[in-house]
Design an enzyme around this catalytic site. Structure first.
Site, PDB file in Angstrom:
ATOM      1  CB  ALA A 276       3.084  -7.971   3.527  1.00 58.89           C
ATOM      2  CG  MET A 277       2.258  -5.435  -2.710  1.00 59.11           C
ATOM      3  SD  MET A 277       0.505  -4.954  -2.606  1.00 59.11           S
ATOM      4  CE  MET A 277      -0.082  -5.647  -4.145  1.00 59.11           C
ATOM      5  CG  HIS A 311      -3.605 -11.041   4.183  1.00 59.15           C
ATOM      6  ND1 HIS A 311      -4.919 -10.817   4.515  1.00 59.15           N
ATOM      7  CD2 HIS A 311      -3.316 -10.150   3.218  1.00 59.15           C
ATOM      8  CE1 HIS A 311      -5.395  -9.833   3.773  1.00 59.15           C
ATOM      9  NE2 HIS A 311      -4.427  -9.399   2.977  1.00 59.15           N
ATOM     10  CD  GLU A 312       0.230  -9.653   2.021  1.00 63.78           C
ATOM     11  OE1 GLU A 312      -0.168  -9.482   0.861  1.00 63.78           O
ATOM     12  OE2 GLU A 312      -0.198  -8.973   2.982  1.00 63.78           O
ATOM     13  CG  HIS A 315      -3.917 -11.151  -1.323  1.00 62.06           C
ATOM     14  ND1 HIS A 315      -5.247 -10.860  -1.507  1.00 62.06           N
ATOM     15  CD2 HIS A 315      -3.464 -10.246  -0.416  1.00 62.06           C
ATOM     16  CE1 HIS A 315      -5.584  -9.834  -0.734  1.00 62.06           C
ATOM     17  NE2 HIS A 315      -4.518  -9.439  -0.056  1.00 62.06           N
ATOM     18  CD  GLU A 334      -6.546  -6.608   0.502  1.00 59.47           C
ATOM     19  OE1 GLU A 334      -6.350  -7.436   1.424  1.00 59.47           O
ATOM     20  OE2 GLU A 334      -5.689  -6.348  -0.370  1.00 59.47           O
TER      21      GLU A 334
HETATM   22  N1  PHE Z   1      -2.693  -5.504  -0.672  1.00 62.14           N
HETATM   23  C1  PHE Z   1      -1.923  -5.465   0.542  1.00 62.14           C
HETATM   24  C2  PHE Z   1      -2.516  -6.503   1.457  1.00 62.14           C
HETATM   25  O1  PHE Z   1      -3.532  -6.391   2.005  1.00 62.14           O
HETATM   26  C3  PHE Z   1      -1.934  -4.190   1.265  1.00 62.14           C
HETATM   27  C4  PHE Z   1      -1.271  -3.048   0.591  1.00 62.14           C
HETATM   28  C5  PHE Z   1      -2.027  -2.061   0.021  1.00 62.14           C
HETATM   29  C6  PHE Z   1       0.093  -2.949   0.584  1.00 62.14           C
HETATM   30  C7  PHE Z   1      -1.443  -0.970  -0.568  1.00 62.14           C
HETATM   31  C8  PHE Z   1       0.688  -1.862   0.027  1.00 62.14           C
HETATM   32  C9  PHE Z   1      -0.087  -0.861  -0.562  1.00 62.14           C
HETATM   33  O2  PHE Z   1      -2.028  -7.524   1.596  1.00 62.14           O
HETATM   34 ZN    ZN Z   2      -4.575  -8.067   1.485  1.00 62.70          ZN
END
Ligand code: PHE
Ligand code: ZN
Length: 877
Positions: A276-277, A311-312, A315, A334
């Protein structure tokens, strides 16, 4: 003459291809120009999307260098500066634009084709919808840009599209305007007031339905929540929504961090490279981490959804409000965010089970990485392709490093450290060093030597020995630390290693309190007084440091710890160690047969006790009574012997199954009587049920297939159904085919469950797993364009040590074939499959040669991606 080669020339096919350029952390410097605001306009279309960007730029410092825009595929049509056609040129992957004023407005346009974007980076199409993925360097595939995380800008986004095909138009921030346009088109304008790096940009356009809810933040601000999915999936979003609200409340309570926009949107897509992002205000998820109902998702899936949603969400602060200065700092967001989501999941469920799962994952993925050719520190010094650094080291070891700081500080001081970090760096692009400094200043820790955890790759090895002196009634703990070299790091400085330690009295079966022993020297001794008799050493409790432990123990000490340690992780660890010792002895045929038989008796008797130990809940019971995987056993050996490991483990499973068969039957019946619910008890019952079934099958009980099929047929939930199918998939019986067919027919069209159907077969221990896997590769539902499907088929096979490492090398060839086919389609997903071949040093010469041969075959492919090239080159070094 130019066309005659000297006789000694290397044939072209054996020449090393040009290696991608190396980017170094030490070379960091800020950009020459900042982009302060971005106005984007999209005319969205599957095959030709027009993009226009207006950028307010500002010269950074005193220089006359041009504006440099990163560019990858999205070629600019026209570029103007302050309304005048600009002077610009291509320089490699960059576009250089001459700008004379200190501030300027730059305008540029491109046209891109989302429907042929199989890499799934930038703007891409998935099942008729459009969405973006920009981390790490995908934004430059949408429009040339200062595409680096230290460039933070305010974005305004105008989306235009056909209203019937794309009724939903989303971007970051909040909707400020929307309406209809001529020709059946419509528009939506979104504004995100928070300055952000380009990797957090996102847009989505599609025919989606939303599940909506509301959250009120601790200061009373209302937040509209929505989860967007394809029509038909809306009945499977409740758990994710629940997890989102719980995460929002948890971050307020535990970190004092509040959400900062009036809307929070989540979109699920089925084609996605990662989990996920965390795009600001618009998280985009792989649908496997959103969709769940009891009929299609296992309990494990429910937990994974809860963890990834959290997690998302987390962030938003650890990643978005405070972002990374450059990609070498990736673990800043991360590692910390994984630590935060681990703690959240522990609070939502069982702390000890969560810890065991996390350590198991670390050992299965990060330890091998740290011991192989791709080893790197959690803050790397160099890379060729940043996509290759979304690793278990950055994520999971990164989380362990944060956890060690939390352990050393204690909860209140750790919170003071994190408060200071967020206060100091809010709105900034920060570094790991700044995080450490905030922890020093806020938590009052001295982290001078601790910084080495950021610099040094490799898993430290700790030796421990307890010496008792009856005369002085003391117990002295002797500790030693050691390191193996990793690529580019031969000699390693000493690390500070926090070891939670307890000395347990043999008669009282209790200790006088746990201590945190800091091992910071090469060798160190700590003396404890008041021990008339030798106590039992319990060390690295809760896995307080990510190290391997080699503890000299008296015989019987491990058994004692399994029975009496009050740290649940330590109990688990002690039994795992007993089992590993016993299996390694079997594999190496070490020690007298009588001794090995006695060790087996110990294991059987302790398993027998634990099956019905009242102090354990079923979830914990299942963790403790699960055997280490073949791959993990391989990790314990200098040279892995796949067949011997497979046979020894199988024999032990059979012995445990056979000896305790009556107990396994009782457990299976008891657990089967518990009705489905998401309560802890019911979930524990489902977990132990399939474990018991597995042991009944391992015992080769005559009715094993009948019992397994019974569980399959009566299942009213996916956990039981998958558990039964997994056991059947490894058996040679008619019920196997019946169950697999019925599983497939029932879930045809549900991609996430069909993924499971693939995995159940390629991960089985069935003697014909290789042939079955070949057949599945040709199955009509197999496709290389969906990363979930590719991973579902190949990962379980590759993790299936006996199958993948078949002496003929056919497993390696099978993997190599897909790598070569997938690389032109999706390099990022391909590159992840190189590591298993890169482990060749740990295998016998014949296997090693075959594995190297495959790596060379991959490297010889013309046009191999940068992603895959980096991993192969490093694996061959
Ligand atoms: N940043 C995202 C996460 O850890 C991971 C991710 C990296 C998604 C690169 C897509 C591309 O939650
Ligand atoms: Zn992440």
């Amino acid at each position: 003459m130019a066309d005659i080669q000297p006789a000694t020339a290397t044939p072209a096919s054996l020449q090393a291809p040009a290696e991608p350029a190396v980017i170094r952390r030490a070379d960091y410097r800020p950009p020459d120009w900042w982009v302060k605001t971005v106005a984007l306009e999209f005319d969205l279309d599957l095959s030709a999307t027009q993009v226009s960007a207006t950028l307010q730029i500002e010269r950074n410092g005193d220089h006359d260098r041009p504006l440099r825009l990163d560019c990858d595929g999205a070629l600019p049509g026209a570029i103007s500066v302050d309304g005048v056609a600009a002077n610009w040129r291509h320089e490699g992957d960059e576009i250089a634009v001459d700008v004379s004023a200190p501030r300027a407005t730059v305008h540029l346009t491109t046209t891109i084709a989302p429907d042929t974007n199989t890499q799934l980076m930038g703007l891409f199409a998935s099942n008729g919808m459009l969405c973006t993925q920009c981390e790490a360097e995908g934004f430059r595939r949408i429009i040339p840009f200062v595409d680096r995380p230290d460039n933070m800008a305010v974005y305004e986004v105008l989306l235009r599209a056909d209203k019937a095909r794309f009724p939903v138009l989303l971007a970051n921030g909040a909707l400020v305007d929307s309406g209809d346009l001529p020709d059946g088109r419509h528009y939506a304008r979104w504004h995100d007031p928070h300055p952000k790096p380009s990797y957090l940009f996102a847009l989505v356009a599609g025919d989606l339905v939303a599940t909506r809810d509301q959250f009120t933040t601790m200061s009373g601000a209302p937040v509209e929540l929505a989860i967007y999915v394809r029509e038909g999936d809306e009945g499977r979003t409740a758990h994710a929504m629940q997890a989102l609200k719980a995460s929002m409340a948890w971050d307020e309570k535990v970190y004092g961090l509040e959400y900062d926009l009036p809307v929070f949107n989540i979109v699920a897509v089925s084609d996605f490279n990662m989990g996920a992002m965390e795009n600001k205000g618009l998280n985009i998820f792989n649908s496997r981490y959103i969709l769940a109902d009891p009929d299609t998702a296992t309990d494990y899936d429910y937990d994974a959804i809860e963890g990834v949603v959290a997690h998302e969400y987390f962030h938003n602060w650890s990643g978005n409000r405070v972002t990374c200065r450059d990609w070498f700092q990736l673990s800043l967001k991360e590692g910390f965010t994984v630590y935060r989501d681990q703690c959240f999941s522990a609070d939502m469920g069982s702390e000890s089970v969560k810890r065991i799962e996390d350590v198991r994952m670390l050992r299965a993925t990060q330890f091998p990485e740290d011991a192989g050719p791709l080893a790197h520190p959690i803050r790397p010094d160099s890379y060729m392709e940043i996509s290759n650094f979304y690793t278990s080291t950055i994520y999971n070891k990164g989380a362990e490093v944060i956890r060690m700081m939390a352990t050393m500080a204690g909860p209140e001081r750790f919170r003071a450290g994190s408060d200071l970090y967020f206060a100091r760096h809010d709105g900034e692009a920060a570094t790991c060093e700044q995080f450490v400094r905030a922890m020093e200043d806020g938590a009052g820790l001295d982290l001078g030597q601790f910084r080495r955890w950021y610099e040094q790759a490799g898993t430290p090895q700790v030796q421990a020995r307890l010496e008792h002196d009856a005369d002085s009634a003391t117990a002295t703990l002797h500790l030693r630390q050691q390191f193996s070299p990793t690529p580019g790091q031969q000699d390693k400085p000493l690390m500070p290693i926090p070891l939670r330690t307890a000395l347990i009295d043999r008669d009282m079966k209790a200790h006088r309190g746990e201590q945190l022993v800091m091992l910071s020297e090469a060798e160190q001794s700590v003396t404890f007084t008041g021990f008339a008799r030798p106590p039992v050493l319990s060390i690295n409790r809760g896995f307080s440091a990510p190290v391997t432990m080699d503890v000299a123990r008296r015989s019987g000490d491990l058994l004692f710890l399994v029975r009496h340690d009050d740290d649940p992780f330590a109990r688990y660890e002690a039994l795992q160690q007993l089992v590993i010792d016993r299996l390694i002895a079997d594999i190496g045929e070490e020690g007298a047969a009588a001794e090995r038989a006695a060790a087996l008796e110990d294991i059987l008797s302790v398993f027998g006790d634990l099956v019905s130990d009242q102090r354990l809940d079923d979830s914990m019971r299942t963790e403790i009574l699960s055997l280490p995987t073949e791959a993990f056993l391989g990790e314990q050996m200098l040279i892995v012997r796949p067949e011997a490991i497979h046979d020894a483990r199988r024999a032990l499973r059979k012995a445990i199954g056979t000896r305790l068969i009556d107990q396994w039957r009782i457990v299976h019946e008891r657990a089967s009587a518990v009705p489905y619910s998401l309560s802890r008890e019911a979930r524990g019952a489902r977990k132990i049920k399939s474990l018991a079934l597995g042991y009944i099958a391992s015992a080769e009980a005559a009715d094993a297939a009948t019992i397994a099929f019974g569980q399959f047929a009566q299942a009213d939930n996916m956990t039981d159904r998958q558990g039964a199918t997994m056991v059947l998939a490894s058996m040679a019986c008619d019920e196997r085919e019946t169950a697999l067919d019925s599983f497939y027919n029932r879930y045809q069209g549900n991609a996430l469950v069909i993924d499971k159907w693939f995995s159940l077969q390629t991960g089985s221990t069935h003697p014909h797993v290789y042939e079955q896997t070949l057949e599945l590769i040709r199955h009509k539902d197999f496709t290389l364009t969906n990363p979930n499907r590719v991973r579902a088929l190949y990962w379980p096979f590759v993790s299936n040590q006996a199958a993948f490492h078949h002496a003929s090398g056919r497993g390696y060839e099978l993997l190599t074939d897909v790598i070569l086919r997938l690389d032109p389609i999706n390099p990022q997903t391909t590159a992840r499959f190189i590591a298993p071949l890169g482990r060749w040093r740990r295998f016998d010469e014949t296997r090693a040669a075959k594995m190297r041969g495959c790596l060379e075959r991959i490297l010889a492919q013309p046009g191999l991606s940068k992603d895959t090239t980096e991993q192969v080159v490093k694996s061959l070094e």
